[in-house]
Each structure stands twice: as C-alpha cells, then as structure tokens.
Design an enzyme around this catalytic site. Structure first.
Site, PDB file in Angstrom:
ATOM      1  N   GLY A  69       0.789  -1.119  -0.088  1.00 49.98           N
ATOM      2  CA  GLY A  69      -0.041  -0.066   0.070  1.00 49.98           C
ATOM      3  C   GLY A  69       0.851   1.228  -0.078  1.00 49.98           C
ATOM      4  O   GLY A  69       0.442   2.290  -0.788  1.00 49.98           O
ATOM      5  N   ASN A 146      -8.731   3.438   8.263  1.00 53.58           N
ATOM      6  CA  ASN A 146      -7.973   2.127   9.062  1.00 53.58           C
ATOM      7  C   ASN A 146      -8.178   2.183  10.393  1.00 53.58           C
ATOM      8  O   ASN A 146      -8.200   0.994  11.097  1.00 53.58           O
ATOM      9  CB  ASN A 146      -6.422   2.247   8.647  1.00 53.58           C
ATOM     10  CG  ASN A 146      -5.898   3.557   9.026  1.00 53.58           C
ATOM     11  OD1 ASN A 146      -6.088   4.398   8.925  1.00 53.58           O
ATOM     12  ND2 ASN A 146      -4.559   3.495   9.719  1.00 53.58           N
ATOM     13  N   GLN A 174      -8.062  -0.758   2.854  1.00 59.56           N
ATOM     14  CA  GLN A 174      -8.788  -1.360   4.186  1.00 59.56           C
ATOM     15  C   GLN A 174     -10.142  -1.732   3.386  1.00 59.56           C
ATOM     16  O   GLN A 174     -10.800  -2.741   4.190  1.00 59.56           O
ATOM     17  CB  GLN A 174      -9.012  -0.304   5.209  1.00 59.56           C
ATOM     18  CG  GLN A 174      -7.587  -0.271   6.164  1.00 59.56           C
ATOM     19  CD  GLN A 174      -7.480  -1.363   6.982  1.00 59.56           C
ATOM     20  OE1 GLN A 174      -8.247  -2.425   7.101  1.00 59.56           O
ATOM     21  NE2 GLN A 174      -6.326  -1.311   7.611  1.00 59.56           N
ATOM     22  N   ALA A 195      -2.840  -6.968  -0.253  1.00 53.62           N
ATOM     23  CA  ALA A 195      -2.981  -8.655   0.062  1.00 53.62           C
ATOM     24  C   ALA A 195      -3.069  -8.796   1.767  1.00 53.62           C
ATOM     25  O   ALA A 195      -3.991  -9.601   1.942  1.00 53.62           O
ATOM     26  CB  ALA A 195      -1.752  -9.485  -0.254  1.00 53.62           C
ATOM     27  N   HIS A 196      -2.237  -8.461   2.605  1.00 51.32           N
ATOM     28  CA  HIS A 196      -2.120  -8.966   3.716  1.00 51.32           C
ATOM     29  C   HIS A 196      -3.171  -8.341   4.506  1.00 51.32           C
ATOM     30  O   HIS A 196      -3.512  -8.804   5.852  1.00 51.32           O
ATOM     31  CB  HIS A 196      -0.734  -8.336   4.388  1.00 51.32           C
ATOM     32  CG  HIS A 196      -0.780  -7.024   4.658  1.00 51.32           C
ATOM     33  ND1 HIS A 196      -0.763  -6.301   6.219  1.00 51.32           N
ATOM     34  CD2 HIS A 196      -0.723  -5.917   4.051  1.00 51.32           C
ATOM     35  CE1 HIS A 196      -0.647  -5.183   5.944  1.00 51.32           C
ATOM     36  NE2 HIS A 196      -0.447  -4.736   4.598  1.00 51.32           N
ATOM     37  N   THR A 232      12.109  -7.347 -10.254  1.00 49.84           N
ATOM     38  CA  THR A 232      11.630  -8.761 -10.426  1.00 49.84           C
ATOM     39  C   THR A 232      10.407  -9.227  -9.803  1.00 49.84           C
ATOM     40  O   THR A 232      10.089  -8.809  -8.673  1.00 49.84           O
ATOM     41  CB  THR A 232      12.688  -9.797 -10.142  1.00 49.84           C
ATOM     42  OG1 THR A 232      13.892  -9.547 -10.828  1.00 49.84           O
ATOM     43  CG2 THR A 232      12.345 -11.150 -10.326  1.00 49.84           C
ATOM     44  N   CYS A 319       3.094   6.052  18.012  1.00 48.02           N
ATOM     45  CA  CYS A 319       3.869   6.359  16.711  1.00 48.02           C
ATOM     46  C   CYS A 319       5.056   5.608  16.784  1.00 48.02           C
ATOM     47  O   CYS A 319       5.397   4.873  17.809  1.00 48.02           O
ATOM     48  CB  CYS A 319       4.084   8.044  16.812  1.00 48.02           C
ATOM     49  SG  CYS A 319       5.195   8.423  18.045  1.00 48.02           S
TER      50      CYS A 319
END
Length: 377
Positions: A69, A146, A174, A195-196, A232, A319
């Site tokens: 992201g 988020n 999200q 993806a995660h 790659t 933070c």
C-alpha cells in the site's frame, strides 16, 4: 493462545493463499524470461492478475503490482505530478501517513480537506477548496479509514473532482475484500489495494490506474509491469494475493455479518463503561472495525492489559518513536487529546467467534475496573 483482534493491521494468512504460494515457490522461473520456465511463471502471474481484475472491476492492464500500500500510494501521488501535471494535492485530514507524508513532501501545494465529526469528508469544504484550484489537481482519500472503519461515499466525490478537471486517487487498502469495491464504478482514476489485509501475504499490493492515463515509473530498472514499475515480479506473493482475494470476495456477505458481532461487543463494553464512545458510529463503517474510548482508561494501558489477557488489539495513538500521541484521525474528527489518548481499535476477522467476543468483553471489563479503582484510590 492469543485471540487476534488486530485484523486491520494484518490478517492471518489464508490456507488457500498459502497453498497457492507453495505451488509458486516450487516452480522455478523468472516471468521476464522467454524460456519455458519463465513462460510458466508469467502465465501464473497473469492468471492471478486476471482474477484480481474480476474482483476489482477493472481491466487486467490497469493493474500494476507493487510491494504494498505504501508504494502504491506514493506512486499515485508522484505520478499525478509527473504524468498528469497536477499543481496541487488535496488530501483528507484523516488519511493514512502513506498519503499525508508524500503529499506534504511533494514540493507542490498540499491542502487538507476537513472531515466531519462522523469521519466523512466535508463535502462543502471540499467544493470550496476545489473552486480555488487553478489547473489540474489530485484528491487522495481512503475508501475506508484504517482506524475508525468509516466508509466514504466515492461517487459524489468523484463527480466533484472530475467536473473541476481533477484526478481522484482512492486508497482502498482497508476496503478491498471487506466490502464491495468496483474500480470502474467508483470514479477513481487510481486505486490502492493490498493483500495482507485480507489474508494474503505481506509485501504485495497493486496500484490500479485507469486505462489511458500515463504512468511515470518511480522504480526504475527493467521493463516489468509494462515499464510502469521495475523489479523482478514476486510471483508467489502475487499468486497468494489472488487466492486470498478469491476467498475474501466470495465471502463478502459472511464478512458483512461481523457488524453484528462488532455492535454486540460495543454494547458489552458499554455495560462496563457507560461513558464509552464509539467513533464514526453514525456513519457506514467496515463491518469488523470498532474504534472506541472509555474516558480515563488510557489506550496503552488497555493494549498491555489485554495482551497479558491473551488478546491482540491496537491503539491509534502509538507512533514509531514509541511515544504516545493523539490519533490524527480522531483529532481531525474533532476529538480532544484527552479522549483520543484513550482510543483503541478492535478489528475482527472472518474467524472471530461469539465466544471470543464475550471473553474479550469480560477481560476488558476487568481491566477497566482495575484502572478505575486505581484512580479512585
């Protein structure tokens, strides 16, 4: 065993995603190579791209695979300057740092669009800021926040932006795989997905760019991704991303039912702390996301106490330096620093059970009573 309620940070790897990755790991071949092994890797990657395109409502050639992201958002912002000649960047005041910081450091005007107390973008304020722009501009906003889970209504925002000759970037990191996302219907010119957050691997995402818009690569080297992003290709991660999206998008109706568990949990917490505030409660939110605060119950105390009790949650106030500061998202919504420092985010997952909701509420209630009793003493 830890009960995991931090799915907005990252979600558990799905079995089907893991299986797809293992198959790809067993294959040898660089998708840029022209021999048989390379062509097989290329075929696997393009099949995955095609599946993602179906779920996103976009064309396959509109997808640029990235490392996640943050890279996607950075690419969208730099591309707006380099390819669309944008002279200013408008960002919602409650955006993710991967939008805020690149905008602030872009070298062109960065303007903040306020949000309302319910977390939604202030449309009259946006209209006024847009009217002051002289030339092309970019508006960058999250589809779903988020921290609070508040979901923006993209269509009227896109209409405003395009009517004034601007471009719209949507950070859907999200949203994708949790609520319906349709790139073509959203009106976005570019969109970030990862993806995660949906049970795929970390380190892989995509920037979707509307067909016909030029893309100026910020990662230079080879000609991967049609000369739009060198490096790659991570075929195993791409295959895992596609497999996770297949499952997540097929189960959107199931995921939507998490709203019942989310609201039940809020009710249980209020039984312990009647003054509990739920942020963004009046807005459409992600079904799994509960951002709340009990006055006087510090967020870091909650995170540590629940961790010791076997539950993983997060605070929007921590933070990178390890110091605690108020959430900029809640500040943008008009929440004072004192209450903001008490805010936690509970983000449920597709595996969350009713028993876990009850157990968490009990553990949170015990921690809250201990904290209150110490203050009284």
């Amino acid at each position: 065993m830890t009960v995991y309620f931090d799915n907005n940070a990252t979600a558990p790897l799905r079995d089907k995603a893991k299986a797809a990755m293992l198959l790809a790991f067993d294959a040898v071949g660089n998708p840029s190579s022209v021999h048989a092994a390379g062509r097989a890797a290329k075929s696997a990657m393009e099949t995955a791209r095609g599946q993602l395109a179906k779920h996103l409502g976009c064309l396959t050639n509109e997808i640029i695979f990235t490392s996640g992201g943050t890279e996607s958002n950075n690419l969208a912002i730099t591309n707006a300057m380099n390819s669309q000649n944008c002279a200013s960047i408008l960002v919602g005041a409650s955006e993710h740092p991967s939008i805020l910081l690149p905008a602030q450091q872009s070298g062109i005007a960065a303007l903040f669009v306020p949000v309302l107390p319910d977390g939604l973008l202030d449309i009259p304020a946006l209209r006024e800021i847009i009217s002051q722009q002289d030339g092309p501009f970019l508006l960058a906003i999250m589809q779903a926040n988020n921290e609070t889970g508040v979901v923006q209504d993209l269509a009227p925002i896109a209409e405003l932006v395009h009517a004034a000759g601007g471009f719209l970037h949507v950070d859907a990191a999200q949203a994708f795989g949790k609520i319906p996302v349709d790139f073509a219907k959203s009106g976005a010119d570019s969109m970030t997905v990862v993806a995660h957050k949906i049970g795929g691997p970390g380190g892989i995402g995509a920037l979707v760019v509307r067909s016909g818009l030029a893309v100026s690569a910020q990662m230079l080297g080879g000609g991967q991704e049609n000369n739009r992003r060198a490096g790659t290709s991570n075929v195993p991660a791409i295959c895992g991303f596609s497999a996770a999206a297949d499952e997540a998008c097929a189960d959107l109706e199931i995921f939507a039912k998490l709203a019942v568990k989310r609201d039940r949990l809020a009710d249980l917490l209020r039984q312990n702390a009647p003054q509990l505030q739920v942020f963004g409660q009046s807005s459409h939110r992600l079904p799994n996301t509960l951002c709340c605060a009990a006055p006087g119950f510090a967020a870091e105390t909650q995170v540590m106490a629940l961790d010791l009790a076997g539950f993983a949650i997060s605070s929007g106030s921590a933070c990178g330096s390890g110091k605690v500061k108020p959430s900029h998202v809640l500040t943008a919504m008009g929440i004072g620093d004192e209450l903001s420092r008490c805010a936690i985010r509970i983000s449920l997952g597709w595996l969350t059970t009713d028993d876990e909701i009850e157990q968490f509420a009990d553990a949170w209630g015990e921690a809250y009573r201990r904290a209150v009793s110490r203050e009284v003493a």
